[in-house]
Structures are given as C-alpha cells and as structure tokens.
Write a protein that holds these residues in place. Structure first.
Motif, PDB file in Angstrom:
ATOM      1  N   LEU A 220      47.662  31.666  48.591  1.00  0.00           N
ATOM      2  CA  LEU A 220      46.798  32.840  48.694  1.00  0.00           C
ATOM      3  C   LEU A 220      47.036  33.754  47.509  1.00  0.00           C
ATOM      4  CD1 LEU A 220      44.756  34.261  50.679  1.00  0.00           C
ATOM      5  CD2 LEU A 220      46.735  35.530  51.565  1.00  0.00           C
ATOM      6  N   PHE A 221      45.939  34.221  46.904  1.00  0.00           N
ATOM      7  CA  PHE A 221      45.995  35.185  45.799  1.00  0.00           C
ATOM      8  C   PHE A 221      45.917  36.586  46.391  1.00  0.00           C
ATOM      9  CE2 PHE A 221      44.484  37.934  42.504  1.00  0.00           C
ATOM     10  CZ  PHE A 221      44.910  37.396  41.293  1.00  0.00           C
ATOM     11  N   LEU A 222      46.823  37.468  45.980  1.00  0.00           N
ATOM     12  CA  LEU A 222      46.820  38.851  46.465  1.00  0.00           C
ATOM     13  C   LEU A 222      46.314  39.784  45.368  1.00  0.00           C
ATOM     14  CD1 LEU A 222      50.268  39.089  48.313  1.00  0.00           C
ATOM     15  CD2 LEU A 222      48.072  38.252  49.170  1.00  0.00           C
ATOM     16  N   GLN A 223      45.304  40.573  45.696  1.00  0.00           N
ATOM     17  CA  GLN A 223      44.820  41.598  44.771  1.00  0.00           C
ATOM     18  C   GLN A 223      44.980  42.957  45.429  1.00  0.00           C
ATOM     19  OE1 GLN A 223      40.904  41.136  42.894  1.00  0.00           O
ATOM     20  NE2 GLN A 223      40.688  43.336  42.962  1.00  0.00           N
ATOM     21  N   GLY A 224      45.570  43.887  44.696  1.00  0.00           N
ATOM     22  CA  GLY A 224      45.788  45.226  45.242  1.00  0.00           C
ATOM     23  C   GLY A 224      45.011  46.305  44.533  1.00  0.00           C
ATOM     24  N   SER A 225      44.103  45.953  43.644  1.00  0.00           N
ATOM     25  CA  SER A 225      43.435  46.907  42.761  1.00  0.00           C
ATOM     26  C   SER A 225      42.706  48.016  43.498  1.00  0.00           C
ATOM     27  CB  SER A 225      42.436  46.174  41.865  1.00  0.00           C
ATOM     28  OG  SER A 225      43.082  45.222  41.058  1.00  0.00           O
ATOM     29  N   TYR A 226      42.698  49.197  42.849  1.00  0.00           N
ATOM     30  CA  TYR A 226      41.948  50.350  43.354  1.00  0.00           C
ATOM     31  C   TYR A 226      40.521  50.353  42.815  1.00  0.00           C
ATOM     32  CZ  TYR A 226      46.418  52.142  44.990  1.00  0.00           C
ATOM     33  OH  TYR A 226      47.617  52.286  45.650  1.00  0.00           O
ATOM     34  N   SER A 227      40.293  49.658  41.733  1.00  0.00           N
ATOM     35  CA  SER A 227      38.942  49.442  41.222  1.00  0.00           C
ATOM     36  C   SER A 227      39.003  48.301  40.215  1.00  0.00           C
ATOM     37  CB  SER A 227      38.372  50.722  40.587  1.00  0.00           C
ATOM     38  OG  SER A 227      38.408  50.722  39.230  1.00  0.00           O
ATOM     39  N   GLU A 228      37.865  47.642  40.023  1.00  0.00           N
ATOM     40  CA  GLU A 228      37.807  46.488  39.132  1.00  0.00           C
ATOM     41  C   GLU A 228      36.468  46.478  38.415  1.00  0.00           C
ATOM     42  OE1 GLU A 228      39.612  44.042  38.059  1.00  0.00           O
ATOM     43  OE2 GLU A 228      41.433  44.162  39.265  1.00  0.00           O
ATOM     44  N   GLY A 229      36.460  45.908  37.207  1.00  0.00           N
ATOM     45  CA  GLY A 229      35.186  45.627  36.563  1.00  0.00           C
ATOM     46  C   GLY A 229      34.656  44.330  37.137  1.00  0.00           C
ATOM     47  N   PHE A 230      35.269  43.244  36.730  1.00  0.00           N
ATOM     48  CA  PHE A 230      34.966  41.929  37.289  1.00  0.00           C
ATOM     49  C   PHE A 230      36.278  41.141  37.204  1.00  0.00           C
ATOM     50  CE2 PHE A 230      33.191  37.715  37.720  1.00  0.00           C
ATOM     51  CZ  PHE A 230      32.123  37.918  38.592  1.00  0.00           C
ATOM     52  N   PRO A 231      36.981  40.979  38.319  1.00  0.00           N
ATOM     53  CA  PRO A 231      38.352  40.434  38.292  1.00  0.00           C
ATOM     54  C   PRO A 231      38.399  38.937  37.991  1.00  0.00           C
ATOM     55  CG  PRO A 231      37.655  40.793  40.555  1.00  0.00           C
ATOM     56  CD  PRO A 231      36.555  41.348  39.679  1.00  0.00           C
ATOM     57  N   ASN A 232      38.654  38.618  36.734  1.00  0.00           N
ATOM     58  CA  ASN A 232      38.682  37.220  36.319  1.00  0.00           C
ATOM     59  C   ASN A 232      39.761  36.418  37.036  1.00  0.00           C
ATOM     60  OD1 ASN A 232      36.585  37.117  34.224  1.00  0.00           O
ATOM     61  ND2 ASN A 232      37.872  38.586  33.167  1.00  0.00           N
ATOM     62  N   ALA A 233      40.911  37.041  37.305  1.00  0.00           N
ATOM     63  CA  ALA A 233      41.994  36.308  37.955  1.00  0.00           C
ATOM     64  C   ALA A 233      41.594  35.873  39.360  1.00  0.00           C
ATOM     65  CB  ALA A 233      43.255  37.168  37.997  1.00  0.00           C
ATOM     66  N   VAL A 234      40.888  36.730  40.089  1.00  0.00           N
ATOM     67  CA  VAL A 234      40.398  36.367  41.420  1.00  0.00           C
ATOM     68  C   VAL A 234      39.396  35.221  41.313  1.00  0.00           C
ATOM     69  CG1 VAL A 234      39.045  37.167  43.402  1.00  0.00           C
ATOM     70  CG2 VAL A 234      40.809  38.640  42.427  1.00  0.00           C
ATOM     71  N   LEU A 235      38.503  35.330  40.347  1.00  0.00           N
ATOM     72  CA  LEU A 235      37.492  34.287  40.130  1.00  0.00           C
ATOM     73  C   LEU A 235      38.154  32.951  39.802  1.00  0.00           C
ATOM     74  CD1 LEU A 235      34.489  33.556  39.763  1.00  0.00           C
ATOM     75  CD2 LEU A 235      34.696  34.309  37.383  1.00  0.00           C
ATOM     76  N   GLU A 236      39.148  32.976  38.920  1.00  0.00           N
ATOM     77  CA  GLU A 236      39.821  31.741  38.519  1.00  0.00           C
ATOM     78  C   GLU A 236      40.634  31.150  39.664  1.00  0.00           C
ATOM     79  OE1 GLU A 236      41.913  33.145  35.139  1.00  0.00           O
ATOM     80  OE2 GLU A 236      40.109  33.257  33.889  1.00  0.00           O
ATOM     81  N   SER A 237      41.204  32.012  40.501  1.00  0.00           N
ATOM     82  CA  SER A 237      41.951  31.527  41.664  1.00  0.00           C
ATOM     83  C   SER A 237      41.027  30.787  42.622  1.00  0.00           C
ATOM     84  CB  SER A 237      42.626  32.704  42.376  1.00  0.00           C
ATOM     85  OG  SER A 237      43.366  32.254  43.496  1.00  0.00           O
ATOM     86  N   CYS A 238      39.907  31.413  42.945  1.00  0.00           N
ATOM     87  CA  CYS A 238      38.951  30.757  43.847  1.00  0.00           C
ATOM     88  C   CYS A 238      38.402  29.469  43.227  1.00  0.00           C
ATOM     89  CB  CYS A 238      37.807  31.713  44.190  1.00  0.00           C
ATOM     90  SG  CYS A 238      38.280  33.094  45.254  1.00  0.00           S
ATOM     91  N   ALA A 239      38.219  29.456  41.913  1.00  0.00           N
ATOM     92  CA  ALA A 239      37.664  28.276  41.246  1.00  0.00           C
ATOM     93  C   ALA A 239      38.565  27.060  41.408  1.00  0.00           C
ATOM     94  CB  ALA A 239      37.426  28.562  39.769  1.00  0.00           C
ATOM     95  N   VAL A 240      39.883  27.273  41.489  1.00  0.00           N
ATOM     96  CA  VAL A 240      40.803  26.142  41.695  1.00  0.00           C
ATOM     97  C   VAL A 240      41.144  25.973  43.181  1.00  0.00           C
ATOM     98  CG1 VAL A 240      41.784  26.315  39.391  1.00  0.00           C
ATOM     99  CG2 VAL A 240      42.899  27.523  41.280  1.00  0.00           C
ATOM    100  N   GLY A 241      40.406  26.689  44.047  1.00  0.00           N
ATOM    101  CA  GLY A 241      40.533  26.451  45.475  1.00  0.00           C
ATOM    102  C   GLY A 241      41.531  27.307  46.208  1.00  0.00           C
ATOM    103  N   THR A 242      42.127  28.306  45.547  1.00  0.00           N
ATOM    104  CA  THR A 242      43.077  29.194  46.212  1.00  0.00           C
ATOM    105  C   THR A 242      42.361  30.471  46.620  1.00  0.00           C
ATOM    106  OG1 THR A 242      44.908  28.312  44.907  1.00  0.00           O
ATOM    107  CG2 THR A 242      45.260  30.430  45.978  1.00  0.00           C
ATOM    108  N   PRO A 243      42.235  30.736  47.926  1.00  0.00           N
ATOM    109  CA  PRO A 243      41.508  31.920  48.393  1.00  0.00           C
ATOM    110  C   PRO A 243      42.222  33.209  48.013  1.00  0.00           C
ATOM    111  CG  PRO A 243      42.642  30.868  50.205  1.00  0.00           C
ATOM    112  CD  PRO A 243      42.812  29.957  49.039  1.00  0.00           C
TER     113      PRO A 243
END
Length: 365
Positions: free
Chosen positions: A272-295
C-alpha cells in the motif's frame, strides 16, 4: 479600414493554413531545469515522444546541463546556464526570435510569467503555460495576472488546478485545457496478482511539510498491527522527520531511503502506498504506484489525487486521520492488474501524448 481588416484576416488564415499543412509543427518546451520533479519528468517525456512526423520539438532549459536527471538525447536541448529565470530572459528572447517556433509550452511560476511577456514581444508564436501545482504561480499577483492573460492556452493537470487558476487570474474557460500526467505501462508485473494484506507500506516523495509525512507518522504510531514503512525521498523536512520517528519510537519499523533509481521495484514490493499531502498538483508517485498495481491511501485534498484514485478500486480517499487509521487497521483485497488498468486506461503514455498533440494542433486553428 474594412479592406485592411479583410487583408489582415486573409493573411492570418494563410499563416495558419501554412503551419497546419507543412510537414512539421515546431514546438519549444521551456523549463527552469531538468532536475528531479514532476514537471521536469513530464516535459522530458512528452517533448521526446510526440509524433516525429508531425512535430519538431526542442527543449530550452534555463539551468545547467549538470542538473539534468532525465535522459533527453532524442531531441535538441539548449541550456542557458542561468541560476535564476530572470537572468535568462534575454537568452530566452534571442533563442525564440532566432528559432521562430510555432508554439512554446512553458511550465512553473516565474517562467510562465516570462512566457506571457514573450507572447507580447513575439506575437507570431503561440504560448501555452502549464501551472505546476494548486495555489502556486505567484499567489495571484497582478503581475502574474497580466502575464498569464497573454497566453494562448493554459494547460492544467486536474480540475481543481483549472478551477483555482481561473479563480485567481480570470482565465476564460475556452483557454483552459486539462491533461493529466503520463505513466508508462511497465508490462507484466513481477509480483503476486492478489494483495490481501497491508503490512508493507511505502511513500515516495520530496520531504517537505506540504507532503504530510508528519501526520502519516502520527497515524502509524497508533496502528495496532505489525507493519513496515519505507520512506523514499529527501528534502528540507528530513531532519524533522527523522527526529519524529525517533520520538515516536518507530525506528525499527521504518526505513528511510534518500535516493534510488529503482522506485518501481520498491512500489511493487509493498502492499500500500501512503500519501499524506495537504495539497497536490498531480501526484506522479501515486500514479506510478497504481500503474504497477500497488493501491494508494490518501487524503481527499485539493489537486489531482482524486482524479487518480477511484475509491475502493485502486485505493482510498479519506476525509480525516481517524478514517485513515481505520482503513490501515484492516486488510483489503486488491488485484494488481485491476489497480494498474484503472490508471493506464486514463493516463497511459500514448493516451496523454495524443491529448498533447490535439492541444498543440488546436492552438494553430
């Protein structure tokens, strides 16, 4: 007067017809530097992968070549060797005046303002500006407003970013285009397809207060189950984060990796990928995590996170820390291939490249 207007209109149509029907459209991508960062990654990728039969692309970089962390050997790259965008303005003008591109696409605050100035000085060139985050771009200054008004188009990565930009600068709807960031399909994922426990947790990103590492650590300190948490990244908040880990007595449960070129390997190895951000433009790390199958588990904050995460399909969006903790306490059942497909269908590299190409051609209409 009517004759002059008719002649001017005819000339403009002739120029547009020439541009569209000649072999290639000349596009310059303008960026402060090519160091590590979301905008830098996107510009390095898109500029090199537009259809070469239709577009002739170049990169114009304000900074120095030694700052470059992305491979950009497929197209011409010019470095102005300046530490500040302001110092690069004369070089930008000379470069664009000599090259005479059809379109210039710029990204990040001060450089977007410079693009607005260049749009006045070089009216034959179409300028597209790309904000890098929600709530940035000189915080709504009147100077920025005047500069951004000169742009032919504004490229935003999310609906929230578009709304924010319109509200701050009065940009009309017809000038706004929304295109998310591209993610590559890495092919077959070398990991079990089913994730049915969430013991191994990971975060990738710059160590900065806005990224919310501190609140993730506070939540993990309350987590009543076995876990291991890997933090990948460096930045100004590093010392505070390490001190907080020590104060919360989480040292034996957390690994910090400042730099790695094997981010995808770590993403695949975790549950599982954990994101704690208070605001984001477009979170590439979240996108890349989901792309390799990690929610991903993230807070529902301004920016593009909500356009990547489909609640219950490839992760969860939560309202507060208690809901975050509750979801961490429980196991969930995920299929990596389904998580991956959920983002590749919307943000796969060819899909996004097609959107960029459509935007560029539309600027010449």
């Amino acid at each position: 007067m009517k004759i002059l207007k008719a002649l001017k209109l005819k000339m403009q149509r002739s120029i547009i017809h020439y541009r569209i029907n000649r072999k290639k459209v000349k596009v310059v991508f303008m960026i402060p530097n090519l160091g590590t960062g979301g905008a830098e990654r996107v510009f390095a990728f898109v500029s090199q992968h537009l259809n070469p039969d239709k577009f002739a692309t170049e990169l114009l970089v304000m900074g120095k070549s030694e700052q470059t962390t992305y491979q950009v050997d497929k197209i011409p790259v010019t470095y102005l060797d300046k530490n500040r965008v302001l110092h690069a303005v004369p070089g930008i003008y000379r470069f664009l005046r000599n090259k005479r591109p059809d379109i210039v696409l710029s990204s990040i605050g001060h450089l977007n303002m410079v693009a607005g100035v260049m749009a006045v000085l070089l009216p034959s060139i179409r300028f597209i500006i790309r904000p890098a985050s929600v709530g940035s771009e000189e915080e709504g200054s009147w100077q920025a407003k005047k500069c951004f008004a000169q742009a032919h188009s504004v490229l935003c990565q999310s609906r929230d970013m578009a709304h924010n930009f319109q509200k701050r600068y009065g940009i009309p709807d017809e000038k706004i285009t929304i295109i998310g960031n591209p993610v590559r399909d890495t092919g077959e994922i070398d990991a079990p397809d089913v994730i049915d426990q969430t013991h191994n947790l990971v975060t990738v990103g710059r160590l900065d207060p806005i990224k919310g590492h501190a609140r993730i650590l506070n939540i993990l300190a309350q987590l009543d189950r076995d876990f291991h948490y890997t933090i990948i990244g460096d930045g100004p908040e590093k010392e505070n984060i390490l001190n907080q880990i020590d104060n919360l007595r989480l040292n034996d449960k957390i690994t910090h990796i400042p730099h790695t070129d094997k981010v995808n390997d770590y993403l695949i190895q975790n549950d599982l990928f954990l994101q704690g951000s208070y605001s984001e433009g477009f979170p590439n790390a979240v996108l890349e995590s989901c792309a390799v199958g990690t929610p991903a588990l993230a807070f529902d904050v301004p920016g593009g996170t909500k356009e990547i995460i489909e609640h219950g399909t490839n992760g969860f969006l939560v309202a507060d820390e208690q809901e975050y903790l509750t979801l961490l306490q429980a196991d969930h059942h995920w299929k990596r291939n389904e998580v991956s497909r959920s983002v590749l269908s919307k943000f796969g590299s060819q899909t996004v490249l097609d959107q960029y190409e459509n935007l560029l051609v539309s600027c010449l209409d």
